[in-house]
Design a protein around this motif. Structure first.
Motif, mmCIF file in Angstrom:
data_model
loop_
_atom_site.group_PDB
_atom_site.id
_atom_site.type_symbol
_atom_site.label_atom_id
_atom_site.label_comp_id
_atom_site.label_asym_id
_atom_site.label_seq_id
_atom_site.Cartn_x
_atom_site.Cartn_y
_atom_site.Cartn_z
ATOM 1 N N CYS A 285 67.859 13.406 -42.014
ATOM 2 C CA CYS A 285 67.359 12.427 -41.047
ATOM 3 C C CYS A 285 66.042 11.813 -41.519
ATOM 4 C CB CYS A 285 67.165 13.078 -39.686
ATOM 5 S SG CYS A 285 68.715 13.367 -38.836
ATOM 6 N N LEU A 286 65.154 12.637 -42.090
ATOM 7 C CA LEU A 286 63.876 12.105 -42.574
ATOM 8 C C LEU A 286 64.131 11.053 -43.664
ATOM 9 C CD1 LEU A 286 61.271 14.985 -42.784
ATOM 10 C CD2 LEU A 286 62.180 13.753 -40.834
ATOM 11 N N ALA B 59 65.668 7.861 -42.182
ATOM 12 C CA ALA B 59 64.661 7.064 -41.476
ATOM 13 C C ALA B 59 63.761 6.337 -42.467
ATOM 14 C CB ALA B 59 63.820 7.992 -40.577
ATOM 15 N N PHE B 60 63.412 7.026 -43.546
ATOM 16 C CA PHE B 60 62.529 6.406 -44.539
ATOM 17 C C PHE B 60 63.224 5.210 -45.189
ATOM 18 C CE2 PHE B 60 60.058 6.466 -48.632
ATOM 19 C CZ PHE B 60 58.823 6.223 -48.062
ATOM 20 N N MET C 289 65.558 3.417 -43.728
ATOM 21 C CA MET C 289 65.616 2.382 -42.688
ATOM 22 C C MET C 289 64.337 1.546 -42.667
ATOM 23 S SD MET C 289 67.328 4.626 -39.627
ATOM 24 C CE MET C 289 67.130 3.432 -38.296
ATOM 25 N N GLU C 290 63.197 2.205 -42.975
ATOM 26 C CA GLU C 290 61.918 1.491 -42.987
ATOM 27 C C GLU C 290 61.686 0.779 -44.313
ATOM 28 O OE1 GLU C 290 59.210 4.601 -42.208
ATOM 29 O OE2 GLU C 290 59.742 4.758 -40.096
ATOM 30 N N GLY C 291 62.708 0.797 -45.180
ATOM 31 C CA GLY C 291 62.570 0.109 -46.460
ATOM 32 C C GLY C 291 61.753 0.867 -47.479
ATOM 33 N N GLY C 292 61.575 2.187 -47.268
ATOM 34 C CA GLY C 292 60.822 2.977 -48.235
ATOM 35 C C GLY C 292 61.715 3.420 -49.382
ATOM 36 N N LYS D 16 59.314 7.674 -53.900
ATOM 37 C CA LYS D 16 57.884 7.717 -53.570
ATOM 38 C C LYS D 16 57.500 8.995 -52.831
ATOM 39 C CE LYS D 16 56.504 3.644 -55.016
ATOM 40 N NZ LYS D 16 56.659 2.317 -54.392
ATOM 41 N N LEU D 17 58.512 9.684 -52.265
ATOM 42 C CA LEU D 17 58.200 10.889 -51.498
ATOM 43 C C LEU D 17 58.046 12.121 -52.384
ATOM 44 C CD1 LEU D 17 60.480 10.453 -48.358
ATOM 45 C CD2 LEU D 17 58.069 9.908 -48.638
ATOM 46 N N ALA E 139 48.799 6.547 -50.144
ATOM 47 C CA ALA E 139 50.145 7.011 -49.806
ATOM 48 C C ALA E 139 50.402 8.370 -50.438
ATOM 49 C CB ALA E 139 51.181 5.988 -50.272
ATOM 50 N N LEU F 270 52.561 15.442 -45.340
ATOM 51 C CA LEU F 270 53.996 15.411 -45.055
ATOM 52 C C LEU F 270 54.654 16.729 -45.441
ATOM 53 C CD1 LEU F 270 56.056 13.189 -44.155
ATOM 54 C CD2 LEU F 270 56.624 12.962 -46.569
#
Lengths: 259, 259, 259, 259, 259
Positions: C15-16, C19-20, C22-25, C29-30, C185, C192
């Motif tokens: 899900c994380l 969602a990321f 969905m936000e265009g991330g 990068k994570l 970031a 995170l």
């Protein structure tokens, strides 16, 4: 009436306003209707779910109760039980029967307990009756305290919700920079109300009610100890020694001496 | 059904929307699908690990239970036990045998306990049976409350996770300043959902369930006290005195008087 | 194996990521190696100091244990004790001697306890042996739960340490504004990881282990209650009444009836 | 010596430095003398007020104690008590008199208790003596743990104080923007030190000391249980059954068998 | 007088100032009259509501009490009770009557208890009298500690209120950027005062008072144990064994030996 509650809340609010004026702020700026709607509406809603509408509507009653001074009947109660004990010694337990009517101003537990003692009820039964009575009384009253404590817990989080809502609204209007400062300031009002209401109104009131409850429970335990000692036929000096523990140092010399 | 839960949650949500409108915000902006995915998915996942899938899927059942009004059978129960006590006095404990069928609407513990008393079971055995029953009942029900409490604990941290994720995404696109405000606003939606869901839905529901549980345990303790008093052959007045402690002040005058 | 743990952690992480996206991330990068080093190294270090290396190295074993379904042997155990009780009634306690071998799949406490009962050991001695056994078992197992709980506590603070370290590094390079966004970031990745690991891995696993422990302790208490009842020669119906309290409502009808 | 403490603290600090290097930071920048003065001075001051100078100066002693491995004498103690029990059975309690000297490496409580048992002291008196001893020992040792726990509590708040002080200093020099980044970075060092010292040094050490204390108390309770069992003349098998509860599963097979 | 309190508070404040100077700050900037008004006024108000004016005005008395060294009368008390025990053995309990006057410097409980013992009061009555006395003493003294603890809780939230108020004031004057830094700095002073007062003054003082209270309660429990042992006619060695548990290891060798 105990002025501490009014005086305390008042002085806290006045100091906040004075400090704001000292910083050159305009108190009118501290009025935030939308923040007020969120804090009051959100906290009310969370409390209504938590405890039911009926208990939330009783909160003003809780405030009024918190304004009453905490009773300190310890000395009077010890004197009363010494009197009972001496009379029972001289004239027998039954002689206390006429006395039961006399003490309307005291906790009704005394009357109930005294008539149990006079009827020759077993000490264990008296103990059981009183322990249920005291435990359930404490449990019920803690319920009232908890409404205020939870109000003090929900308030600041609703404040954060309000501030986040405000910032979201601000961030959508970044193209009007001249209004930016005012808008962010308005968003912070919700945090201010949330923390302020919790720490000046709800949590201190919960503390006050908790203190009153502790005093009431101690008083009821004093009464139970006195009744059991009376029933056991302890001599008045022993009864006094037992009850003295419930009194503060400076109260002890006010207790009348035993013959 | 107890309207407090619906009314409470409803009023809290409505107040948030009204406040947002007052600040000139557009409620459409509060819809954040990615925030919703994180909060719901993350909280669901953490709860599934914590308590197993089965218990998480029972959460809607918990909500429905929380919507039911908290029972207040105290007065009816005290009346019932006074009746039992008086009947047992006049006609003997065995005369209660026909009565055991009559109370289907009450806690089944009464029936179980009454038949133990009639069978002449030892008081200590009855006490032990009931204490295990009550303690384990409380333990199990606390488990349900805990699912909601933990949901209220995981929600806000998932909200922070969502906001941090959002900010990380924003910070990688700093070269598009015109979209900056909107993106940061979107990142804050996760915090809003996390704190909001926890404080308007999960924690208040946990509070409600905890309050209902306390009431149920008190009721079961009343029943145990009544049964033990019945078995001991206490006279009805003593039995009434013992049970009165479980009632609130205003309920006590509703109890029927003892002959 | 209980799929809840895998499914829960998996769905939370998925899900994380969704969602990321969905936000265009960009999920790449994570990935933050330095954040990973801080969180894992720091948490490992704090745990090694707290509990010693040996216990930290047993954490994977704890995860595997948490993946096992929580046992629900209540009904089987009550059936077993009813059988013992009926057999003892008819053929005497000594007749249970041959039975002790039969229950290898159950908690070894049963075998130990049964042989104590058959040997005619004093009820108080049995109680004392079992109470020490259960209390010390609970104490030791709580130790394992605590390692996970403390891991869940140290993780987020190490995340903050990582983020502060990252910001310090960023602030020293303010003269390269084009890299600023990316660097900030990256600094947030530590927060995170810290909050994510704690709330998706460590705290839920601690919850799961705690729930399993509660179940085990309840089972051992059921066994103790059954043995004491057996030793006291309670009739099988009383024994059943005592043990039923340990079962959930829906399990009770599965218990076989007593002759 | 237990290397876990050194290894744990070391690996945590090394990981932080490695991560900082990975982010391209210069470790020299992490040296903040003013932050160090605030954290150490402030925490020292708060602890000195809280517990008095003497206890604060004993903290290095606490660290040294935390470095010692937690003792596991369970098996040896159970063996010892089985030996005592068997000897007492065969040759009488008095025959243990010569033995009391032999166990200098063990907890002195054994010697004290054994001589009480041999003197024929009443079981309740022995119990009372040991319960006071154990309870007061636990209370005193908890005091030492608390100094570390409170250090872990004051450290981060002093870190915040330091960062706020730093920011105040920065904000007064906003006219030198080129130094801004460095100054803010320096302000964050205090937060870093506060959280780091608390979570890598003080809180883990408190955990370690707490774990050692738990072990010591369990050992003393084992000794008390053994002495009371010895005094009661339990047969060695019962004594062994009672004491086995204090051992972990894998330790139990190491206990020597009873004749 | 115990210098720890003065020394601790002093060194904490001095370290803060030194660190601020090291960062090139001007200590004059740390003087914030409006922050002072909010913190002191708000905390005073919240405490006055919580505990009533009378208890808040007794706080200076609490500080003075916290400055006194924690008493360590353990060795003297054990010596005293060994003396009583030996005298009672040789000359009978009544011979202690003359002794009661001699111990004015000790806790008055000794005198009260000794006269109860000499009068031949029942052991259970003595126990009950002392348990009430000790429990209620602890309860009352905890009340004083709580005022300081709550002060330590309200202070930082009032600090946040002050900072938010300051920021609101700043945000309304964004059109004067040259004053911005100074104004924000001034707003942070409230946070500084709030956290500082709580962690350097109120919470450490609460800790100190709590430690003194623990010592007093342990002392009273020592006295109770001694009196009960005296009344039971324990021989002096057993009495000494019982009381030794209350002493720290290094104090035990200071106790005089028993004949």
């Amino acid at each position: 009436m105990d002025i501490s509650l009014i005086l305390g809340m008042g002085s806290a609010f006045v100091c906040l306003i004075i400090a704001f004026l000292m910083e050159g702020g305009n108190p009118i700026k501290l009025i935030g209707p939308s923040a007020f709607v969120i804090i009051v509406g959100g906290t009310f809603g969370a409390l209504a779910v938590s405890f039911g509408l009926a208990k939330v509507l009783k909160m003003p009653g809780g405030f009024i109760k918190a304004m009453k001074p905490t009773p300190h009947n310890g000395v009077k109660l010890v004197d009363l039980f010494i009197y009972y004990s001496e009379k029972a010694r001289k004239e027998g337990l039954l002689s206390l029967e006429g006395d039961t009517e006399a003490d309307a101003s005291f906790d009704p537990l005394i009357k109930k307990g005294l008539s149990l003692v006079i009827d020759g009820t077993d000490a264990n039964a008296i103990k059981e009756i009183f322990e249920i009575e005291i435990m359930e009384f404490e449990e019920r009253e803690k319920g009232t305290v908890m409404v205020f404590e939870q109000a003090g817990g929900f308030c600041p989080t609703m404040g954060i919700v309000g501030t986040v809502l405000g910032l979201i609204s601000v961030l959508s209007h970044l193209n009007e920079p001249e209004r930016l400062g005012e808008s962010i300031a308005a968003a912070f009002i919700a945090t201010l109300y949330g923390i302020g209401f919790a720490n000046i109104i709800f949590l201190p009131t919960a503390n006050k009610l908790k203190g009153q409850l502790k005093e009431h429970v101690a008083e009821k335990n004093l009464i139970l100890t006195g009744l059991i000692s009376l029933q056991a036929g302890d001599n008045p000096r022993i009864l006094k020694d037992k009850l003295m523990g419930f009194l503060e140092e400076h109260e002890r010399e006010k207790v009348r001496s035993v013959d």
